[in-house]
Design an enzyme around this catalytic site. Structure first.
Site, short mmCIF file in Angstrom:
data_model
loop_
_atom_site.label_atom_id
_atom_site.label_comp_id
_atom_site.label_asym_id
_atom_site.label_seq_id
_atom_site.Cartn_x
_atom_site.Cartn_y
_atom_site.Cartn_z
N PHE A 104 57.02 39.54 -10.12
CA PHE A 104 57.01 39.69 -8.67
C PHE A 104 55.57 39.89 -8.18
O PHE A 104 54.79 40.58 -8.84
CB PHE A 104 57.88 40.91 -8.32
N ASP B 50 59.78 47.06 -14.89
CA ASP B 50 60.18 47.02 -13.48
C ASP B 50 61.67 46.72 -13.45
O ASP B 50 62.11 45.65 -13.90
CB ASP B 50 59.37 45.95 -12.73
N TYR C 234 66.73 49.84 -2.59
CA TYR C 234 67.37 49.17 -1.44
C TYR C 234 68.06 47.87 -1.84
O TYR C 234 68.64 47.21 -1.02
CB TYR C 234 66.36 48.91 -0.32
N LYS C 235 67.98 47.51 -3.14
CA LYS C 235 68.65 46.29 -3.60
C LYS C 235 70.07 46.66 -4.03
O LYS C 235 70.91 46.91 -3.18
CB LYS C 235 67.81 45.64 -4.70
N ARG D 221 68.14 31.70 -3.74
CA ARG D 221 68.73 32.73 -4.59
C ARG D 221 70.09 33.13 -4.04
O ARG D 221 70.24 33.41 -2.85
CB ARG D 221 67.85 33.98 -4.64
#
Ligand SMILES: *Cc1c(COP(=O)(O)O)cnc(C)c1O
Length: 402
Positions: free
Chosen positions: A123, A200, A225-226, A374
């Site tokens: 990322f 991560d 928050y995912k 995605r």
């Protein structure tokens, strides 16, 4: 196809959990890997917090639990989602800032070494933060050229680590391809070279079961928050194994991570244990919603969640092969479920134009350059029927482009 989706929903032991979320007026929410949906319980708990904890208790609430939230909530994340014993997980900052803090601490814990290993598919924030640290500390970045389709393997890591490697930074699930890395094998390879590993967990926490203690992980960071449904900008977490806490020192030395904040002393003295990784005042309000999702995950069980996650991604692959591959779509996520996280990435040159059209039609995947769409599936809130309806509309839009 719709009958098959209905049959899968009817047989889904987790189907009823969908009713615990605030109803979404969309056809298909396919971005649960980017922003989890709010729970009905969260709405009630936020109101209760304003009225009672904040409104009634006021400043007294800091002494009644708020001050300890970074570590008490950290312990809950550790127990429910990480396989971590208490005292090793802390909540605060953004993932970006937390990563900076732990990566600096890890680099300084290997002072004789000068290299940082990372991969080209990680990322952006992970790559950028480490680039900054390397410049700041005079370290060298050693890049693994990851194949987006296969991810970073233990043998690739073995090929680049050596006596100069201080830290290795990798993602458990690749944000783009969805590739699921072999954490225990890669961690062992890094340790054999004397390096520390930072994992991560942003795209795996809450959807892929893990055992960070048993796997010998040194350090990890992740988003809430995912798949933890903490809401936009909810604070991150960091895990630092007990064995490192004595020696590791993080660079943002704030009063809230000091040994005695209210002594207001002349010099920084780190708090013992994981508490030193706190910098400033804990984001108490931002920590509320994730508790409700952690409770739900605890109730449903992470193994059952993973089983549904695999079934959902299998179903996406099945639908993609039937509806989208004939229109020129390429599947960019591993077909072996053991190598796959919670989302599927499909590639097509038209997706940049099509994803905004899908959003207008109430189908919400996301777009990742150069031409990836995605499809993110959050097992407790996603149904097989919405996946089928959503991908049918993707096929319809793609068909209109040809
Ligand atoms: C989402 C994500 C981040 C986000 O970092 P923030 O500081 O919360 O914006 C970082 N790393 C990975 C792998 C991610 O998927």
């Amino acid at each position: 196809m719709m009958e098959r989706a209905a049959a899968l929903d009817a047989a889904d032991p987790l189907a009823a959990y969908r009713d615990r979320f605030v109803p979404a007026p969309v056809v298909a929410y396919l971005d649960g890997n980017s922003l989890g949906r709010p729970l009905l319980a969260t709405r009630d708990n936020l109101v209760r917090f304003v009225d009672q904890d904040w409104g009634d208790r006021l400043i007294r609430a800091w002494d009644e639990g708020w001050t300890e939230t970074p570590t008490t909530l950290g312990d809950t994340i550790g127990r429910v989602a990480l396989g971590a014993a208490p005292g090793q997980t802390v909540v605060g900052d953004s993932t970006t800032v937390m990563l900076y803090k732990v990566a600096r601490a890890a680099l300084d814990a290997r002072p004789a070494r000068t290299e940082i290993v990372l991969d080209t598919e990680n990322f952006p924030t992970d790559r950028y933060v480490l680039e900054g640290i390397a410049a700041e500390r005079g370290a060298t970045l050693r890049w693994i050229d990851a194949d987006p389709a296969t991810g970073v393997t233990a043998s690739q890591v073995a090929g680049v680590v050596g006596p100069e490697t201080a830290i290795v930074l990798l993602s458990h699930v690749a944000y783009r391809s969805g590739y699921l890395a072999d954490v225990p094998a890669i961690t062992a390879v890094a340790h054999d070279a004397g390096a520390l590993v930072i994992w991560d967990l942003c795209h795996s926490v809450g959807v892929v079961p893990m055992e960070v203690d048993a796997w010998g992980v040194d350090i990890a960071v992740g988003c809430t928050y995912k798949y933890l449904n903490g809401g936009p900008g909810a604070p991150a977490f960091a895990y630092v194994t007990t064995a490192l806490q004595e020696t590791a020192r993080q660079p943002i030395q704030g009063w809230m991570g000091s040994a005695d904040p209210f002594a207001m002393g002349p010099r920084y003295e780190p708090a013992p244990g994981i508490r030193q990784f706190v910098s400033g005042t804990p984001p108490v309000l931002g920590m509320l919603p994730m508790r409700d999702m952690l409770n739900l995950i605890d109730e449903a069980g992470l193994d059952a969640i993973r089983a549904k996650s695999v079934a959902l991604t299998e179903f996406v692959l099945e639908l993609a092969d039937e509806l989208l591959v004939p229109l020129g779509v390429r599947v960019s996520t591993p077909r072996d479920a053991a190598l796959r996280g919670g989302h599927v990435t499909l590639d097509h040159p038209a997706f940049r134009e099509i994803v905004p059209l899908l959003w207008k039609r109430g189908v919400l995947p996301d777009f990742r350059p150069p031409h990836g769409m995605r499809v993110g599936l959050s097992p407790l809130s996603t149904s097989f029927t919405e996946v089928a309806e959503g991908l049918q509309i993707v096929g319809d839009e793609l068909g209109q482009q040809q």
